[in-house]
Design a protein around this motif. Structure first.
Motif, PDB file in Angstrom:
ATOM      1  N   SER A 170       0.854  -1.134   0.106  1.00  0.00           N
ATOM      2  CA  SER A 170       0.073   0.001   0.072  1.00  0.00           C
ATOM      3  C   SER A 170       0.716   1.233   0.102  1.00  0.00           C
ATOM      4  N   PHE A 171       1.888   1.133   0.881  1.00  0.00           N
ATOM      5  CA  PHE A 171       2.785   2.360   0.910  1.00  0.00           C
ATOM      6  C   PHE A 171       3.727   2.627  -0.376  1.00  0.00           C
ATOM      7  N   ILE A 172       3.863   1.563  -0.902  1.00  0.00           N
ATOM      8  CA  ILE A 172       4.678   1.441  -2.233  1.00  0.00           C
ATOM      9  C   ILE A 172       3.795   2.042  -3.367  1.00  0.00           C
ATOM     10  N   PHE A 173       2.627   1.660  -3.429  1.00  0.00           N
ATOM     11  CA  PHE A 173       1.604   2.290  -4.257  1.00  0.00           C
ATOM     12  C   PHE A 173       1.340   3.916  -4.094  1.00  0.00           C
ATOM     13  N   ILE A 174       1.281   4.157  -2.975  1.00  0.00           N
ATOM     14  CA  ILE A 174       1.034   5.587  -2.464  1.00  0.00           C
ATOM     15  C   ILE A 174       2.281   6.536  -2.806  1.00  0.00           C
ATOM     16  N   SER A 175       3.489   5.830  -2.555  1.00  0.00           N
ATOM     17  CA  SER A 175       4.861   6.450  -3.208  1.00  0.00           C
ATOM     18  C   SER A 175       5.008   6.650  -4.706  1.00  0.00           C
ATOM     19  N   LEU A 176       4.229   5.832  -5.392  1.00  0.00           N
ATOM     20  CA  LEU A 176       4.344   5.828  -6.891  1.00  0.00           C
ATOM     21  C   LEU A 176       3.280   6.920  -7.333  1.00  0.00           C
ATOM     22  N   LEU A 177       2.168   6.802  -6.652  1.00  0.00           N
ATOM     23  CA  LEU A 177       1.069   7.746  -7.109  1.00  0.00           C
ATOM     24  C   LEU A 177       1.519   9.128  -6.880  1.00  0.00           C
ATOM     25  N   ILE A 178       2.315   9.468  -5.658  1.00  0.00           N
ATOM     26  CA  ILE A 178       2.614  10.854  -5.284  1.00  0.00           C
ATOM     27  C   ILE A 178       3.738  11.292  -6.122  1.00  0.00           C
ATOM     28  N   ASN A 179       4.873  10.610  -6.374  1.00  0.00           N
ATOM     29  CA  ASN A 179       6.048  10.710  -7.122  1.00  0.00           C
ATOM     30  C   ASN A 179       6.252   9.679  -8.137  1.00  0.00           C
ATOM     31  N   ASP A 180       5.530  10.049  -9.396  1.00  0.00           N
ATOM     32  CA  ASP A 180       5.604   9.112 -10.579  1.00  0.00           C
ATOM     33  C   ASP A 180       6.710   9.174 -11.436  1.00  0.00           C
ATOM     34  N   THR A 181       7.954   9.446 -11.017  1.00  0.00           N
ATOM     35  CA  THR A 181       9.158   9.438 -11.985  1.00  0.00           C
ATOM     36  C   THR A 181       9.584   8.150 -11.909  1.00  0.00           C
ATOM     37  N   PHE A 182      10.344   7.640 -13.158  1.00  0.00           N
ATOM     38  CA  PHE A 182      10.743   6.221 -13.154  1.00  0.00           C
ATOM     39  C   PHE A 182      12.089   6.139 -12.161  1.00  0.00           C
ATOM     40  N   LYS A 183      12.889   7.211 -11.838  1.00  0.00           N
ATOM     41  CA  LYS A 183      13.793   7.140 -10.655  1.00  0.00           C
ATOM     42  C   LYS A 183      13.228   6.679  -9.370  1.00  0.00           C
ATOM     43  N   ASN A 184      11.948   7.417  -9.035  1.00  0.00           N
ATOM     44  CA  ASN A 184      11.528   7.042  -7.814  1.00  0.00           C
ATOM     45  C   ASN A 184      10.801   5.404  -7.938  1.00  0.00           C
ATOM     46  N   THR A 185      10.489   5.135  -8.864  1.00  0.00           N
ATOM     47  CA  THR A 185       9.888   3.757  -9.188  1.00  0.00           C
ATOM     48  C   THR A 185      11.004   2.919  -8.873  1.00  0.00           C
ATOM     49  N   ILE A 186      11.868   2.939  -9.465  1.00  0.00           N
ATOM     50  CA  ILE A 186      13.242   1.976  -9.174  1.00  0.00           C
ATOM     51  C   ILE A 186      13.673   1.970  -7.826  1.00  0.00           C
ATOM     52  N   LEU A 187      13.734   3.240  -7.418  1.00  0.00           N
ATOM     53  CA  LEU A 187      14.017   3.368  -5.749  1.00  0.00           C
ATOM     54  C   LEU A 187      12.946   2.695  -5.000  1.00  0.00           C
ATOM     55  N   THR A 188      11.760   2.910  -5.295  1.00  0.00           N
ATOM     56  CA  THR A 188      10.834   2.412  -4.287  1.00  0.00           C
ATOM     57  C   THR A 188      10.525   0.933  -4.573  1.00  0.00           C
ATOM     58  N   ALA A 189      10.871   0.221  -5.565  1.00  0.00           N
ATOM     59  CA  ALA A 189      10.941  -0.995  -5.994  1.00  0.00           C
ATOM     60  C   ALA A 189      12.001  -1.848  -5.325  1.00  0.00           C
ATOM     61  N   LEU A 190      13.139  -1.229  -5.276  1.00  0.00           N
ATOM     62  CA  LEU A 190      14.153  -1.895  -4.514  1.00  0.00           C
ATOM     63  C   LEU A 190      14.264  -1.797  -3.164  1.00  0.00           C
ATOM     64  N   LEU A 191      14.030  -0.517  -2.512  1.00  0.00           N
ATOM     65  CA  LEU A 191      13.755  -0.310  -1.223  1.00  0.00           C
ATOM     66  C   LEU A 191      12.738  -1.221  -0.544  1.00  0.00           C
ATOM     67  N   GLY A 192      11.467  -1.310  -1.251  1.00  0.00           N
ATOM     68  CA  GLY A 192      10.367  -2.004  -0.974  1.00  0.00           C
ATOM     69  C   GLY A 192      10.762  -3.518  -0.964  1.00  0.00           C
ATOM     70  N   GLY A 193      11.463  -4.196  -2.116  1.00  0.00           N
ATOM     71  CA  GLY A 193      11.791  -5.616  -2.114  1.00  0.00           C
ATOM     72  C   GLY A 193      12.825  -5.757  -1.014  1.00  0.00           C
ATOM     73  N   LEU A 194      13.545  -4.961  -0.715  1.00  0.00           N
ATOM     74  CA  LEU A 194      14.720  -5.212   0.244  1.00  0.00           C
ATOM     75  C   LEU A 194      14.002  -5.339   1.712  1.00  0.00           C
ATOM     76  N   LEU A 195      13.260  -4.287   1.962  1.00  0.00           N
ATOM     77  CA  LEU A 195      12.313  -4.368   3.241  1.00  0.00           C
ATOM     78  C   LEU A 195      11.442  -5.508   3.425  1.00  0.00           C
ATOM     79  N   SER A 196      10.578  -6.038   2.394  1.00  0.00           N
ATOM     80  CA  SER A 196       9.493  -7.051   2.320  1.00  0.00           C
ATOM     81  C   SER A 196      10.670  -8.324   2.729  1.00  0.00           C
TER      82      SER A 196
END
Length: 170
Positions: A37-63
């Motif tokens: 849910s928080f990954i999706f909110i991050s992508l919705l608020i800041n929809d740049t590709f750099k943020n997408t990759i950052l969010t994906a990697l951090l979210g993947g590592l945290l989970s």
């Protein structure tokens, strides 16, 4: 990418990480992934590709750090990366429309379905599943889609309101 945007993404993921950490594992070692849910909110608020990759990697590592699924570390990283990249394009397309609660719920549902399916498929190929794919899909992924849709819409509205009140513009 602005430091403020990175910090905002990190704060959202930290909240999601805490919720993911305290959620108990259920059927077959799987757990509801509130971090999504928080990954999706991050992508919705800041929809740049750099943020997408950052969010994906951090979210993947945290989970991956909090998974209760046996051997679920690598599948967590794979599923977050694929999910975020697919949602990047979906969100870019849907930006043409007003992002109301219905669209946010749709994005969350689609993202949760992609994430759960990719996780199960990659886990099946890498480590195997403790029970059948179909059982895990129907008992864990489908209920998580409903829960994440409601949670994402609710928290997205709160975050947007907080940003508006505090005059934060990302």
């Amino acid at each position: 990418m602005k430091l403020r945007n990175n910090i905002f993404t990190a704060l959202l993921l930290a909240i999601g990480f805490i919720l993911h950490q305290i959620t108990p594992g259920i059927f077959g070692g799987m757990k509801f992934d509130f971090l999504l849910s928080f990954i999706f909110i991050s992508l919705l608020i800041n929809d740049t590709f750099k943020n997408t990759i950052l969010t994906a990697l951090l979210g993947g590592l945290l989970s991956a750090m909090t998974t209760t699924f046996p051997g679920g570390q690598l599948p967590n990283i794979i599923d977050k990366l694929i999910t975020c990249i697919v949602l990047f394009f979906v969100i870019k397309y849907l930006r043409r429309f007003n992002l109301n609660s219905l669209l946010v719920g749709f994005i969350s549902s689609l993202g949760t379905f992609i994430s759960g399916t990719v996780f199960l498929l990659s886990a099946l190929l890498i480590t195997g599943l403790p029970v059948s794919f179909r059982i895990l899909l129907t008992t864990v992924v489908l209920p998580t889609i409903l829960v994440n849709a409601v949670v994402t819409v609710f928290i997205y509205q709160i975050v947007r309101h907080a940003m508006k009140v505090s005059k934060i513009n990302l």
